[in-house]
Design an enzyme around this catalytic site. Structure first.
Site, PDB file in Angstrom:
ATOM      1  N   GLY A  12      11.877  -1.015  -6.768  1.00  0.00           N
ATOM      2  CA  GLY A  12      12.346  -1.231  -7.942  1.00  0.00           C
ATOM      3  C   GLY A  12      13.861  -1.248  -8.213  1.00  0.00           C
ATOM      4  O   GLY A  12      14.242  -0.686  -9.386  1.00  0.00           O
ATOM      5  N   GLY A  66       5.902  -0.795  -3.992  1.00  0.00           N
ATOM      6  CA  GLY A  66       5.418  -2.340  -3.793  1.00  0.00           C
ATOM      7  C   GLY A  66       4.048  -2.319  -3.091  1.00  0.00           C
ATOM      8  O   GLY A  66       3.536  -1.214  -2.675  1.00  0.00           O
ATOM      9  N   ASP A  67       3.566  -3.577  -2.730  1.00  0.00           N
ATOM     10  CA  ASP A  67       2.322  -3.793  -2.207  1.00  0.00           C
ATOM     11  C   ASP A  67       2.244  -3.091  -0.708  1.00  0.00           C
ATOM     12  O   ASP A  67       1.201  -2.587  -0.507  1.00  0.00           O
ATOM     13  CB  ASP A  67       1.873  -5.067  -2.158  1.00  0.00           C
ATOM     14  CG  ASP A  67       1.974  -5.649  -3.278  1.00  0.00           C
ATOM     15  OD1 ASP A  67       1.379  -4.867  -4.225  1.00  0.00           O
ATOM     16  OD2 ASP A  67       1.943  -7.030  -3.683  1.00  0.00           O
ATOM     17  N   GLY A  68       3.238  -3.029  -0.043  1.00  0.00           N
ATOM     18  CA  GLY A  68       3.295  -2.300   1.344  1.00  0.00           C
ATOM     19  C   GLY A  68       3.064  -0.724   1.296  1.00  0.00           C
ATOM     20  O   GLY A  68       2.450  -0.257   2.034  1.00  0.00           O
ATOM     21  N   ILE A  70       1.456   0.807  -1.271  1.00  0.00           N
ATOM     22  CA  ILE A  70       0.073   1.018  -1.765  1.00  0.00           C
ATOM     23  C   ILE A  70      -0.716   0.456  -0.441  1.00  0.00           C
ATOM     24  O   ILE A  70      -1.845   1.151  -0.282  1.00  0.00           O
ATOM     25  CB  ILE A  70      -0.323  -0.295  -2.634  1.00  0.00           C
ATOM     26  CG1 ILE A  70       0.434   0.035  -4.208  1.00  0.00           C
ATOM     27  CG2 ILE A  70      -1.885  -0.090  -3.060  1.00  0.00           C
ATOM     28  CD1 ILE A  70       0.373  -0.891  -5.187  1.00  0.00           C
ATOM     29  N   ASN A  71      -0.594  -0.331   0.312  1.00  0.00           N
ATOM     30  CA  ASN A  71      -1.445  -0.396   1.628  1.00  0.00           C
ATOM     31  C   ASN A  71      -1.320   0.605   2.527  1.00  0.00           C
ATOM     32  O   ASN A  71      -2.493   0.865   3.093  1.00  0.00           O
ATOM     33  CB  ASN A  71      -0.870  -1.748   2.230  1.00  0.00           C
ATOM     34  CG  ASN A  71      -1.462  -2.086   3.771  1.00  0.00           C
ATOM     35  OD1 ASN A  71      -1.130  -1.416   4.645  1.00  0.00           O
ATOM     36  ND2 ASN A  71      -2.684  -2.826   3.546  1.00  0.00           N
ATOM     37  N   GLU A  72      -0.247   1.287   2.559  1.00  0.00           N
ATOM     38  CA  GLU A  72      -0.225   2.379   3.548  1.00  0.00           C
ATOM     39  C   GLU A  72      -0.880   3.445   2.886  1.00  0.00           C
ATOM     40  O   GLU A  72      -1.562   4.289   3.948  1.00  0.00           O
ATOM     41  CB  GLU A  72       1.335   2.951   3.783  1.00  0.00           C
ATOM     42  CG  GLU A  72       2.147   2.019   4.865  1.00  0.00           C
ATOM     43  CD  GLU A  72       3.173   3.003   5.418  1.00  0.00           C
ATOM     44  OE1 GLU A  72       3.059   4.090   5.648  1.00  0.00           O
ATOM     45  OE2 GLU A  72       4.377   2.232   5.403  1.00  0.00           O
ATOM     46  N   ASP A 216     -17.787  -6.320  -5.625  1.00  0.00           N
ATOM     47  CA  ASP A 216     -19.139  -6.772  -5.370  1.00  0.00           C
ATOM     48  C   ASP A 216     -19.323  -6.981  -3.661  1.00  0.00           C
ATOM     49  O   ASP A 216     -20.456  -7.363  -3.439  1.00  0.00           O
ATOM     50  CB  ASP A 216     -19.286  -8.247  -5.908  1.00  0.00           C
ATOM     51  CG  ASP A 216     -18.507  -9.237  -5.327  1.00  0.00           C
ATOM     52  OD1 ASP A 216     -17.470  -8.741  -4.550  1.00  0.00           O
ATOM     53  OD2 ASP A 216     -18.399 -10.475  -5.466  1.00  0.00           O
ATOM     54  N   GLU A 276       2.181  -7.426   4.937  1.00  0.00           N
ATOM     55  CA  GLU A 276       2.756  -6.742   6.282  1.00  0.00           C
ATOM     56  C   GLU A 276       2.036  -7.352   7.695  1.00  0.00           C
ATOM     57  O   GLU A 276       0.910  -7.938   7.335  1.00  0.00           O
ATOM     58  CB  GLU A 276       2.674  -5.407   6.368  1.00  0.00           C
ATOM     59  CG  GLU A 276       3.362  -4.521   5.116  1.00  0.00           C
ATOM     60  CD  GLU A 276       4.707  -4.877   4.760  1.00  0.00           C
ATOM     61  OE1 GLU A 276       5.208  -5.050   5.969  1.00  0.00           O
ATOM     62  OE2 GLU A 276       5.564  -4.730   3.950  1.00  0.00           O
TER      63      GLU A 276
END
Length: 328
Positions: A12, A66-68, A70-72, A216, A276
């Site tokens: 950011g 970022g999404d990276g 969060i993924n880690e 779900d 990634e």
């Protein structure tokens, strides 16, 4: 209650770094003993800290970036037997997962406030071989955009950088002979790409999987069964006008808990996990139903969904990017 913020100091435009004192103050006021860890260029820095903090007994792990990032953090927590609750403070380019959870994406302090409301839900996590993802997995052409776009361009131009790179690569799309097994069937034939989604937001658009369900235990599998430029543009247009692409004869769309994807003509089929590179096929995907408890904004929060608003947002990102490159 102890909370550990794992943040990317460059995310950011370094706004996370500048606002970390305010973020920690919000968490402290909400009843948490809060501390922060800044990730480093070392591979898997966020993942390793998530594992360490979980084993140290922290009640909440907060992925800020970022999404990276969060993924880690998700990849660190998901294999553990005892898993702390997960918080999200989004500061990336598209922030797909935060968008799906109605977490404020333009105000980092308000995103931190969501965690203090103590409203957590169990969400599904995807497993690909021995890796994890929380938003989307993909394979084939164009799915490598997220790691092909240079970081400087993403910082300056935001989502527009993906649009420009996608338009550049679209004429290069070629079909790959794929075999994709799922719960109740098999697709075997030529396709350009496939998506395995857990949420409704992919690449900043919320109509790719309009009926996604976070809890779900099922993936939304989309296979694009064409590489024809005209047909791809038709599918993209239908995607932007309310999810009508799911009725296109060149699109396979099913709900499934299990997927096995492979290339059967000797082609290389790269896998993308939450933006990634996740290795090459063959790959087996399994849905880990409600694997993590995550804080979400369960009250109504204004989201950008209309196409006109989305275009205005992209235009504003473009102007900001030009200003930054010009040193203004």
């Amino acid at each position: 209650m102890r909370a550990r913020v794992i943040y990317n100091p460059t995310a950011g435009r370094e706004s996370l770094k500048r606002q970390m004192i305010d973020i920690l103050g919000v968490l402290e006021a909400g009843g948490y003993e809060a501390s922060a860890f800044a990730t480093t260029p070392k591979p898997h820095s966020a993942k390793e800290e998530a594992v360490r903090a979980a084993k140290a007994g922290f009640d909440v792990i907060i992925a800020a970036g970022g999404d990276g990032t969060i993924n880690e953090v998700v990849s660190g927590l998901s294999p553990l037997r005892k898993r702390p609750k997960l918080g999200i403070i989004p500061a990336g380019t598209t922030n797909d997962f935060a968008r799906a959870l109605n977490i404020p994406r333009n105000d980092l302090v308000k995103a931190a406030e969501v965690i203090t409301h103590n409203e957590a839900i169990g969400i599904d996590v995807g497993q690909c071989n021995d890796q994890y993802f929380i938003n989307i997995a993909a394979g084939g052409y164009l799915t490598d955009l997220t790691y092909e776009v240079p970081g400087k361009l993403k910082t300056a131009f935001g989502y527009l950088a993906y649009l420009v790179k996608g338009a550049e690569k679209l004429p290069q799309v070629k079909p790959i002979m794929m075999r994709i097994e799922y719960d109740k069937g098999v697709f075997e034939g030529l396709a350009s790409m496939f998506f395995i989604a857990l949420t409704n937001s992919v690449g900043g658009f919320e109509q790719i999987v309009p009926d996604a369900n976070l809890t779900d235990g099922k993936f939304s599998l989309i296979v694009i069964k064409t590489a024809n430029l005209f047909e791809l543009m038709q599918i993209a247009n239908q995607m932007l006008i309310g999810g009508k692409h799911l009725d296109n004869p060149n699109v396979l769309y099913v709900k499934t808990r299990y997927i096995k994807a492979s290339a059967i003509d000797g082609s290389k089929l790269m896998i993308n996990l939450d933006g990634e590179y996740g290795g090459d096929a063959p790959a087996v995907f399994r849905n880990q139903q409600q694997r993590l408890k995550i804080f979400a904004n369960l009250k109504d929060y204004p989201q950008v969904t209309a196409n006109d608003d989305r275009l205005k947002q992209v235009e504003e990102q473009f102007r900001q990017g030009m200003s930054e490159l010009n040193g203004e």
